[in-house]
Scaffold this active site. Structure first.
Site, PDB file in Angstrom:
ATOM      1  N   ARG A  29      36.096  46.915  41.128  1.00  0.00           N
ATOM      2  CA  ARG A  29      36.669  47.961  40.273  1.00  0.00           C
ATOM      3  C   ARG A  29      37.717  48.768  41.040  1.00  0.00           C
ATOM      4  O   ARG A  29      37.532  49.083  42.214  1.00  0.00           O
ATOM      5  CB  ARG A  29      35.569  48.876  39.732  1.00  0.00           C
ATOM      6  CG  ARG A  29      34.599  48.110  38.851  1.00  0.00           C
ATOM      7  CD  ARG A  29      33.716  48.970  37.994  1.00  0.00           C
ATOM      8  NE  ARG A  29      32.683  48.133  37.381  1.00  0.00           N
ATOM      9  CZ  ARG A  29      32.843  47.392  36.289  1.00  0.00           C
ATOM     10  NH1 ARG A  29      33.994  47.404  35.661  1.00  0.00           N
ATOM     11  NH2 ARG A  29      31.853  46.632  35.827  1.00  0.00           N
ATOM     12  N   ASP A  30      38.813  49.058  40.341  1.00  0.00           N
ATOM     13  CA  ASP A  30      39.897  49.851  40.932  1.00  0.00           C
ATOM     14  C   ASP A  30      39.383  51.251  41.250  1.00  0.00           C
ATOM     15  O   ASP A  30      38.626  51.850  40.479  1.00  0.00           O
ATOM     16  CB  ASP A  30      41.084  49.923  39.952  1.00  0.00           C
ATOM     17  CG  ASP A  30      42.358  50.376  40.628  1.00  0.00           C
ATOM     18  OD1 ASP A  30      43.283  49.549  40.770  1.00  0.00           O
ATOM     19  OD2 ASP A  30      42.434  51.560  41.019  1.00  0.00           O
ATOM     20  N   ILE A  31      39.798  51.785  42.389  1.00  0.00           N
ATOM     21  CA  ILE A  31      39.357  53.119  42.828  1.00  0.00           C
ATOM     22  C   ILE A  31      39.938  54.217  41.936  1.00  0.00           C
ATOM     23  O   ILE A  31      39.389  55.323  41.868  1.00  0.00           O
ATOM     24  CB  ILE A  31      39.766  53.334  44.308  1.00  0.00           C
ATOM     25  CG1 ILE A  31      38.886  54.370  44.975  1.00  0.00           C
ATOM     26  CG2 ILE A  31      41.249  53.676  44.442  1.00  0.00           C
ATOM     27  CD1 ILE A  31      39.047  54.418  46.489  1.00  0.00           C
ATOM     28  N   ASN A  85      51.522  43.356  39.449  1.00  0.00           N
ATOM     29  CA  ASN A  85      52.620  44.174  39.973  1.00  0.00           C
ATOM     30  C   ASN A  85      53.159  43.507  41.229  1.00  0.00           C
ATOM     31  O   ASN A  85      52.385  43.108  42.099  1.00  0.00           O
ATOM     32  CB  ASN A  85      52.122  45.584  40.312  1.00  0.00           C
ATOM     33  CG  ASN A  85      51.717  46.362  39.076  1.00  0.00           C
ATOM     34  OD1 ASN A  85      52.242  46.135  37.996  1.00  0.00           O
ATOM     35  ND2 ASN A  85      50.770  47.280  39.234  1.00  0.00           N
ATOM     36  N   VAL A  94      49.701  47.648  47.238  1.00  0.00           N
ATOM     37  CA  VAL A  94      48.878  46.921  48.219  1.00  0.00           C
ATOM     38  C   VAL A  94      49.436  45.497  48.342  1.00  0.00           C
ATOM     39  O   VAL A  94      49.410  44.729  47.366  1.00  0.00           O
ATOM     40  CB  VAL A  94      47.395  46.885  47.807  1.00  0.00           C
ATOM     41  CG1 VAL A  94      46.569  46.090  48.811  1.00  0.00           C
ATOM     42  CG2 VAL A  94      46.838  48.305  47.668  1.00  0.00           C
ATOM     43  N   HIS A  98      47.154  40.474  43.738  1.00  0.00           N
ATOM     44  CA  HIS A  98      46.018  40.899  42.921  1.00  0.00           C
ATOM     45  C   HIS A  98      46.425  40.982  41.465  1.00  0.00           C
ATOM     46  O   HIS A  98      47.579  41.282  41.147  1.00  0.00           O
ATOM     47  CB  HIS A  98      45.448  42.243  43.392  1.00  0.00           C
ATOM     48  CG  HIS A  98      46.465  43.349  43.500  1.00  0.00           C
ATOM     49  ND1 HIS A  98      47.337  43.455  44.553  1.00  0.00           N
ATOM     50  CD2 HIS A  98      46.742  44.393  42.680  1.00  0.00           C
ATOM     51  CE1 HIS A  98      48.103  44.527  44.390  1.00  0.00           C
ATOM     52  NE2 HIS A  98      47.770  45.108  43.243  1.00  0.00           N
ATOM     53  N   MET A  99      45.466  40.745  40.603  1.00  0.00           N
ATOM     54  CA  MET A  99      45.650  40.894  39.158  1.00  0.00           C
ATOM     55  C   MET A  99      44.868  42.132  38.714  1.00  0.00           C
ATOM     56  O   MET A  99      43.686  42.263  39.034  1.00  0.00           O
ATOM     57  CB  MET A  99      45.114  39.650  38.436  1.00  0.00           C
ATOM     58  CG  MET A  99      45.187  39.719  36.916  1.00  0.00           C
ATOM     59  SD  MET A  99      44.361  38.278  36.157  1.00  0.00           S
ATOM     60  CE  MET A  99      45.555  36.978  36.481  1.00  0.00           C
ATOM     61  N   HIS A 100      45.551  43.038  38.008  1.00  0.00           N
ATOM     62  CA  HIS A 100      44.849  44.139  37.349  1.00  0.00           C
ATOM     63  C   HIS A 100      44.339  43.617  36.004  1.00  0.00           C
ATOM     64  O   HIS A 100      45.126  43.078  35.211  1.00  0.00           O
ATOM     65  CB  HIS A 100      45.791  45.305  37.043  1.00  0.00           C
ATOM     66  CG  HIS A 100      46.324  46.013  38.249  1.00  0.00           C
ATOM     67  ND1 HIS A 100      45.819  47.211  38.702  1.00  0.00           N
ATOM     68  CD2 HIS A 100      47.342  45.707  39.095  1.00  0.00           C
ATOM     69  CE1 HIS A 100      46.505  47.613  39.771  1.00  0.00           C
ATOM     70  NE2 HIS A 100      47.439  46.709  40.025  1.00  0.00           N
TER      71      HIS A 100
HETATM   72  P1  DGP Z   1      49.167  47.964  42.945  1.00  0.00           P
HETATM   73  O1  DGP Z   1      49.707  49.352  42.811  1.00  0.00           O
HETATM   74  O2  DGP Z   1      49.523  47.059  41.772  1.00  0.00           O
HETATM   75  O3  DGP Z   1      49.449  47.362  44.290  1.00  0.00           O
HETATM   76  O4  DGP Z   1      47.570  48.144  42.834  1.00  0.00           O
HETATM   77  C1  DGP Z   1      46.776  48.516  43.896  1.00  0.00           C
HETATM   78  C2  DGP Z   1      45.535  49.116  43.305  1.00  0.00           C
HETATM   79  O5  DGP Z   1      44.572  49.209  44.334  1.00  0.00           O
HETATM   80  C3  DGP Z   1      45.697  50.531  42.755  1.00  0.00           C
HETATM   81  O6  DGP Z   1      45.478  50.513  41.343  1.00  0.00           O
HETATM   82  C4  DGP Z   1      44.636  51.346  43.436  1.00  0.00           C
HETATM   83  C5  DGP Z   1      43.748  50.315  44.071  1.00  0.00           C
HETATM   84  N1  DGP Z   1      43.183  50.704  45.344  1.00  0.00           N
HETATM   85  C6  DGP Z   1      43.847  51.230  46.410  1.00  0.00           C
HETATM   86  N2  DGP Z   1      42.993  51.456  47.423  1.00  0.00           N
HETATM   87  C7  DGP Z   1      41.761  51.066  46.976  1.00  0.00           C
HETATM   88  C8  DGP Z   1      40.454  51.039  47.565  1.00  0.00           C
HETATM   89  O7  DGP Z   1      40.242  51.414  48.719  1.00  0.00           O
HETATM   90  N3  DGP Z   1      39.437  50.562  46.795  1.00  0.00           N
HETATM   91  C9  DGP Z   1      39.631  50.137  45.514  1.00  0.00           C
HETATM   92  N4  DGP Z   1      38.566  49.703  44.843  1.00  0.00           N
HETATM   93  N5  DGP Z   1      40.853  50.127  44.944  1.00  0.00           N
HETATM   94  C10 DGP Z   1      41.888  50.587  45.662  1.00  0.00           C
END
Ligand code: DGP
Length: 112
Positions: A29-31, A85, A94, A98-100
């Site tokens: 899950r996204d943070i 993205n 990041v 990755h796929m959202h």
């Molecule tokens: P993007 O901006 O498309 O590169 O998405 C990166 C995503 O990663 C962003 O939605 C927030 C998420 N994210 C960043 N750091 C962490 C983390 O430490 N843990 C989790 N679960 N998600 C993270």
């Protein structure tokens, strides 16, 4: 890769709320969730983005994982969004492919 945030989550060095894993994929899950369901689907093999020559095969595995997560999160009927993205203009923060996967609410279009 040593300094990659998502590689550290996959390796268990940083906690991640895992929702799915197989030989090729780790999903968590996204943070900073932008929808009731916001899962990041990540290839275990490090690559920067979808322009990597290995990405087409990785994205096939990511899509297979997305189908399983869509079903387990009960998103199939209402719909969802899957986003890659890429780079600065794409808003990628990041540098690990990755796929959202977003769902659980009506999403707007076009994105900002
Ligand atoms: P993007 O901006 O498309 O590169 O998405 C990166 C995503 O990663 C962003 O939605 C927030 C998420 N994210 C960043 N750091 C962490 C983390 O430490 N843990 C989790 N679960 N998600 C993270």
């Amino acid at each position: 890769m040593e300094d990659c945030l998502f590689c550290k989550i996959i390796a268990g060095q940083i906690p991640g709320d895992k929702v799915y894993e197989n030989e090729f994929i780790y999903a968590f899950r996204d943070i900073d969730p932008q929808a009731p369901t916001h899962v990041l689907i990540v290839p275990k093999e490090h690559m920067q983005d979808m322009m990597d020559p290995r990405a087409p095969q990785a994205i096939a595995h990511m899509t297979e994982a997305a189908q399983a997560i869509v079903r387990s999160e009960n998103l199939e009927q209402a719909g969802f969004r899957a986003v890659l993205n890429t780079g600065v203009d794409g808003g990628q923060s990041v540098p690990h492919l990755h796929m959202h996967l977003l769902g659980g609410r009506s999403l707007q279009w076009p994105p900002g």
